[in-house]
Scaffold this active site. Structure first.
Site, PDB file in Angstrom:
ATOM      1  N   ARG A 194       0.880  -1.177   0.106  1.00 17.40           N
ATOM      2  CA  ARG A 194      -0.030   0.012  -0.240  1.00 17.40           C
ATOM      3  C   ARG A 194       0.863   1.314  -0.061  1.00 17.40           C
ATOM      4  NH1 ARG A 194      -1.873  -3.453  -1.148  1.00 17.40           N
ATOM      5  NH2 ARG A 194      -3.746  -4.936  -0.595  1.00 17.40           N
TER       6      ARG A 194
ATOM      7  N   SER B 257     -10.553  -1.666   2.998  1.00 17.10           N
ATOM      8  CA  SER B 257     -10.063  -2.094   4.349  1.00 17.10           C
ATOM      9  C   SER B 257      -9.628  -0.855   5.094  1.00 17.10           C
ATOM     10  CB  SER B 257      -8.912  -2.580   4.302  1.00 17.10           C
ATOM     11  OG  SER B 257      -9.300  -4.161   3.657  1.00 17.10           O
TER      12      SER B 257
ATOM     13  N   GLU C 187      -5.228   3.646   5.833  1.00 17.40           N
ATOM     14  CA  GLU C 187      -4.837   2.561   4.838  1.00 17.40           C
ATOM     15  C   GLU C 187      -5.980   4.039   4.148  1.00 17.40           C
ATOM     16  OE1 GLU C 187      -5.165  -1.103   3.044  1.00 17.40           O
ATOM     17  OE2 GLU C 187      -6.637  -0.544   1.498  1.00 17.40           O
TER      18      GLU C 187
HETATM   19  C1  LIG Z   1     -15.229  -3.033  -1.540  1.00 19.64           C
HETATM   20  C2  LIG Z   1     -14.209  -2.096  -1.625  1.00 19.64           C
HETATM   21  C3  LIG Z   1     -12.593  -3.301  -1.646  1.00 19.64           C
HETATM   22  C4  LIG Z   1     -11.846  -3.291  -1.815  1.00 19.64           C
HETATM   23  N1  LIG Z   1     -10.780  -3.865  -1.842  1.00 19.64           N
HETATM   24  C5  LIG Z   1      -9.577  -3.718  -1.639  1.00 19.64           C
HETATM   25  C6  LIG Z   1      -8.487  -4.620  -2.366  1.00 19.64           C
HETATM   26  O1  LIG Z   1      -8.593  -5.701  -2.498  1.00 19.64           O
HETATM   27  N2  LIG Z   1      -6.652  -3.876  -2.007  1.00 19.64           N
HETATM   28  C7  LIG Z   1      -7.259  -2.469  -2.515  1.00 19.64           C
HETATM   29  O2  LIG Z   1      -5.667  -2.134  -2.060  1.00 19.64           O
HETATM   30  N3  LIG Z   1      -8.082  -1.599  -1.987  1.00 19.64           N
HETATM   31  C8  LIG Z   1      -8.713  -2.377  -2.215  1.00 19.64           C
HETATM   32  N4  LIG Z   1     -10.045  -1.118  -2.246  1.00 19.64           N
HETATM   33  C9  LIG Z   1      -9.484   0.402  -2.062  1.00 19.64           C
HETATM   34  C10 LIG Z   1      -9.886   1.085  -2.603  1.00 19.64           C
HETATM   35  O3  LIG Z   1     -11.154   0.904  -4.260  1.00 19.64           O
HETATM   36  C11 LIG Z   1      -7.924   0.905  -3.811  1.00 19.64           C
HETATM   37  O4  LIG Z   1      -7.475   1.506  -3.226  1.00 19.64           O
HETATM   38  C12 LIG Z   1      -8.495   2.057  -5.606  1.00 19.64           C
HETATM   39  O5  LIG Z   1      -7.248   1.419  -5.888  1.00 19.64           O
HETATM   40  C13 LIG Z   1      -8.614   3.182  -5.050  1.00 19.64           C
HETATM   41  O6  LIG Z   1      -9.407   3.940  -6.872  1.00 19.64           O
HETATM   42  P1  LIG Z   1      -9.796   5.258  -6.358  1.00 19.64           P
HETATM   43  O7  LIG Z   1      -9.849   5.462  -7.946  1.00 19.64           O
HETATM   44  O8  LIG Z   1     -11.157   4.645  -6.196  1.00 19.64           O
HETATM   45  O9  LIG Z   1      -8.880   6.254  -5.717  1.00 19.64           O
HETATM   46  P2  LIG Z   1      -9.818   7.339  -4.978  1.00 19.64           P
HETATM   47  O10 LIG Z   1      -9.910   7.091  -3.752  1.00 19.64           O
HETATM   48  O11 LIG Z   1     -10.072   8.076  -5.626  1.00 19.64           O
HETATM   49  O12 LIG Z   1      -8.769   8.058  -4.587  1.00 19.64           O
HETATM   50  C14 LIG Z   1      -7.582   7.386  -3.570  1.00 19.64           C
HETATM   51  C15 LIG Z   1      -6.060   8.228  -3.342  1.00 19.64           C
HETATM   52  O13 LIG Z   1      -5.259   8.156  -5.174  1.00 19.64           O
HETATM   53  C16 LIG Z   1      -5.344   9.950  -5.279  1.00 19.64           C
HETATM   54  N5  LIG Z   1      -5.552   9.702  -6.708  1.00 19.64           N
HETATM   55  C17 LIG Z   1      -6.897   8.783  -7.144  1.00 19.64           C
HETATM   56  N6  LIG Z   1      -6.258   9.063  -8.749  1.00 19.64           N
HETATM   57  C18 LIG Z   1      -5.394   9.736  -8.786  1.00 19.64           C
HETATM   58  C19 LIG Z   1      -4.676  10.609 -10.197  1.00 19.64           C
HETATM   59  N7  LIG Z   1      -4.993   9.482 -11.605  1.00 19.64           N
HETATM   60  N8  LIG Z   1      -3.384  11.157  -9.854  1.00 19.64           N
HETATM   61  C20 LIG Z   1      -2.681  10.640  -8.483  1.00 19.64           C
HETATM   62  N9  LIG Z   1      -3.606  10.590  -7.576  1.00 19.64           N
HETATM   63  C21 LIG Z   1      -4.383  10.493  -7.593  1.00 19.64           C
HETATM   64  C22 LIG Z   1      -6.419  10.153  -4.019  1.00 19.64           C
HETATM   65  O14 LIG Z   1      -6.303  11.501  -3.906  1.00 19.64           O
HETATM   66  C23 LIG Z   1      -5.630   9.534  -3.393  1.00 19.64           C
HETATM   67  O15 LIG Z   1      -4.962  10.333  -2.263  1.00 19.64           O
HETATM   68  C24 LIG Z   1     -11.189  -1.161  -1.396  1.00 19.64           C
HETATM   69  C25 LIG Z   1     -13.099  -0.446  -2.122  1.00 19.64           C
HETATM   70  C26 LIG Z   1     -13.604  -1.605  -1.825  1.00 19.64           C
HETATM   71  C27 LIG Z   1     -14.513   0.083  -1.209  1.00 19.64           C
END
Ligand SMILES: Cc1cc2nc3c(=O)[nH]c(=O)nc-3n(C[C@H](O)[C@H](O)[C@H](O)COP(=O)(O)OP(=O)(O)OC[C@H]3O[C@@H](n4cnc5c(N)ncnc54)[C@H](O)[C@@H]3O)c2cc1C
Length: 303
Positions: free
Chosen positions: A176, A226, A296
């Site tokens: 992470r 998480s 996280e």
């Molecule tokens: C049901 C569920 C299950 C999940 N399972 C997992 C899992 O198994 N493993 C895991 O690692 N995570 C998991 N996650 C967490 C999440 O989905 C991941 O961390 C995912 O990669 C976040 O992507 P996002 O586009 O939603 O980012 P966001 O939540 O919108 O942003 C996350 C971070 O990234 C930054 N960011 C986003 N896009 C960009 C960009 N283009 N450029 C620069 N910065 C950016 C944001 O500023 C923030 O700091 C889960 C979440 C849910 C709701």
């Protein structure tokens, strides 16, 4: 500058739609978050650069989000400009073993495209509801895989709109953690490498991973995945359970009875509720297990 003057000026300089005082709960999987002063969804890289130049010119702070699935946004919201990277930068192209993906592409879609192309290594992404950009910043992972291991090249821009490219050797990823998160950049795209495999086998692995998630995660309620990172060699969920916090509730936020590291929003939960339950759980886990859990989920906005 008044809102209406800003509105007119913005719409003249930026072609993509702009939302004012946009409730961030509409853009987070937890359904939590107060208003963003401005929220933009760039339709392409040119929109993104124009938005960045505008923000810089007017001294507006910029916050970037993807699909909001790892975010805790403050009840007071976010000041300045929020740029949501999504469908406008979501192109996916397969070239041999390499997949070129826009930062806004959804991870389940990327996993499906890889499967259809007979490329293994992406199966774990099928159940992670974020975007490629968010996954690169978080080094999203599951099932002993993480996105950082697949990366060959990343394209990005800085907050002045200048293009940047990073090759795999320049990047470090760990659990992470991604060095990209420290660089103050906006990820625009990535080149990932898969391993050729039989489509049917890739499909079976994806199905298995998805079925496990359905069984173990409370997907019927808004959540952010998480809440805490797993401490080395242990699982945050196990420790939370051991500390007696399962089903603990603050306001409308509950430690899920199904997965103790998922805190579900039972309806109308606030960031304040989340912060309070986070502190209580951290306190109890530290007292009973001697481990300090680290968040996280990413906090954004005015806390
Ligand atoms: C049901 C569920 C299950 C999940 N399972 C997992 C899992 O198994 N493993 C895991 O690692 N995570 C998991 N996650 C967490 C999440 O989905 C991941 O961390 C995912 O990669 C976040 O992507 P996002 O586009 O939603 O980012 P966001 O939540 O919108 O942003 C996350 C971070 O990234 C930054 N960011 C986003 N896009 C960009 C960009 N283009 N450029 C620069 N910065 C950016 C944001 O500023 C923030 O700091 C889960 C979440 C849910 C709701």
């Amino acid at each position: 500058m008044t809102n209406s003057v800003l509105h007119t000026e913005l719409q003249q300089s930026i072609k993509c739609p702009v939302c004012f005082q946009e409730p961030m709960r509409k853009h987070t999987s937890w359904h939590i978050g107060g208003p963003a002063d401005l929220l933009l969804k760039p339709r392409n890289e040119q929109d993104l650069r124009q938005a960045l130049i505008y923000a810089q010119h007017h001294g507006l702070p910029v916050t970037v989000i993807g699909n909001g699935t790892n975010l805790l946004v403050a009840d007071q919201g976010i000041r300045g400009m929020v740029i949501k990277i999504g469908l406008g930068l979501a192109n996916i192209e397969v070239r041999g073993r390499l997949i070129h993906a826009g930062a806004g592409a959804s991870l389940p879609f990327l996993a499906r495209k890889a499967m259809q192309a007979g490329l293994a290594g992406f199966e774990f992404l099928a159940g992670i509801p974020g975007t490629v950009g968010g996954a690169l910043i978080m080094n999203a992972g599951a099932n002993d895989c993480a996105v950082g291991k697949l990366v060959r090249r990343v394209t990005a821009c800085d907050f002045a709109g200048n293009s940047l490219t990073f090759v795999a050797d320049e990047l470090t990823f760990s659990y992470r953690y991604s060095c990209l998160a420290q660089r103050n950049i906006i990820v625009t795209g990535v080149v990932l490498e898969g391993k050729p495999d039989r489509v049917e086998e890739i499909k079976q692995r994806m199905k298995l991973y998805l079925a496990r998630r359905k069984q173990t995660q409370p997907l019927e309620y808004p959540n952010a995945g998480s809440v805490f990172k797993n401490p080395p060699g242990d699982s945050a969920g196990r420790l939370i359970e051991q500390a007696g916090c399962k089903e603990m509730r603050v306001g409308s936020i509950q430690v899920s009875p199904r997965h103790a590291n998922f805190f579900v929003n039972l309806g109308g939960g606030t960031a304040g509720d989340v912060l309070e339950i986070v502190q209580r759980v951290q306190h109890m886990v530290e007292k009973k297990c001697g481990v300090k859990l680290v968040l996280e989920v990413q906090k954004l906005g005015e806390f």
